[in-house]
Write an enzyme that holds these catalytic residues in place. Structure first.
Site: not given
Ligand code: NDP
Ligand code: 8X3
Length: 252
Positions: A36, A60, A87, A140, A153, A157
């Site tokens: 975005r 992407d 991330n 995760s 998923y 991870k």
């Molecule tokens: P969000 O959905 O808030 O953020 C995800 C980010 O990933 C966005 O900035 C999105 O940007 C980017 N993204 C997704 N797909 C693509 C793509 N194809 N190309 C480029 N960028 C991409 O989620 P979180 O901040 O929670 O997640 C961040 C990380 O933390 C992830 O890897 C997630 O698996 C991990 N995580 C999250 C947890 C949770 O409970 N939230 C727990 C454990 C791990 P855009 O859409 O603009 O491309």
């Molecule tokens: C995200 C945490 O527990 O939803 O990685 O899989 S959980």
């Protein structure tokens, strides 16, 4: 010595956005990734106004050709990077494997595993040449413990965890560090993306206090700030209300 410069993927929301803000505050120059572009430009403007040097990488991660094109065009930027925060990532759905969509599986594997690998591969030669670099992967708790409806998923991870270990082994002796951050529940856009429904997403965190993106950014900043001879291998971070992937205490 190289200036501190972090490439943070997934900086348009959640943990990545919070990490970008935190590292900007700590004097890092930044390259911010995400699809975005409007959000990246807004954050860039805000952080630049506060004095940070910020460039954007609006590709992407599922498109290897776009990653390669970006990196080829911006070799000068890449050569300055000292930290890569892998991330960007997502979960899609919670259907049983016998009912789930192959397209959802592709999106998770292409983003969380193949995208992470493709970008990391571009940065590694610079880190090795500079004898300076830190790869921080967002794993995760799902990379350690599987839960029903989360098989693919979790597999993505588990892969991040294996990739982190493999990187650390192959990079031994180069001075490059590798850290795997493994959070439990963090309230971001993660559940909205997973369910495609704000109401269902809100329910995930109902009656409990989840972690915030800023909590994880804080942990990442701490890992990065250890002296060069100290490598934090991995960190599992739960909200106090969550004892395990399937065990959440709700105060309602
Ligand atoms: P969000 O959905 O808030 O953020 C995800 C980010 O990933 C966005 O900035 C999105 O940007 C980017 N993204 C997704 N797909 C693509 C793509 N194809 N190309 C480029 N960028 C991409 O989620 P979180 O901040 O929670 O997640 C961040 C990380 O933390 C992830 O890897 C997630 O698996 C991990 N995580 C999250 C947890 C949770 O409970 N939230 C727990 C454990 C791990 P855009 O859409 O603009 O491309
Ligand atoms: C995200 C945490 O527990 O939803 O990685 O899989 S959980």
């Amino acid at each position: 010595m190289l200036k501190k410069c972090a490439f943070v993927t997934g900086a348009t929301a959640g943990i990545g956005e919070a990490t970008a803000r935190r590292l900007a505050g700590e004097g890092y120059a930044l390259i911010l990734g995400g699809r975005r572009k409007d959000r990246l430009e807004k954050l860039q403007t805000e952080l630049q106004a506060a004095g940070a040097q910020v460039r954007i990488a609006p590709f992407d991660l599922r498109e290897r050709a776009s990653i390669e094109e970006f990196c080829k065009t911006h070799q000068d930027w890449l050569s300055e990077v000292t930290v890569l925060v892998n991330n960007a990532g997502l979960a899609m759905g919670t259907e049983k494997m016998q009912d789930a969509s192959l397209d959802d599986w592709d999106v998770m594997i292409d983003t969380n595993v193949k995208g992470l690998l493709a970008l990391t591969r571009q940065l590694l030669p610079h880190f090795v040449k500079n004898k300076n670099g830190h790869v921080v992967n967002l794993g995760s708790v799902a990379g350690r413990w599987v839960y029903p409806g989360g098989g693919v998923y979790c597999a993505s991870k588990f892969a991040v965890r294996a990739i982190s270990e493999g990187l650390r082994m192959d990079l031994a002796g180069t001075g490059v560090r590798v850290t795997n951050i493994e959070p439990g529940m963090v309230e971001t856009e993660f559940s909205v993306v997973r369910f495609g429904d704000e109401r269902k997403a809100k329910a995930v965190y109902q009656g409990m206090t989840p972690l915030s993106g800023a909590d994880i950014a804080d942990t990442i900043a701490w890992c990065l700030s250890r002296p060069a001879h100290v490598n934090i291998q991995e960190l599992v971070i739960y909200p106090t209300d969550q004892a395990h992937v399937g065990q959440v205490h709700r105060h309602t």
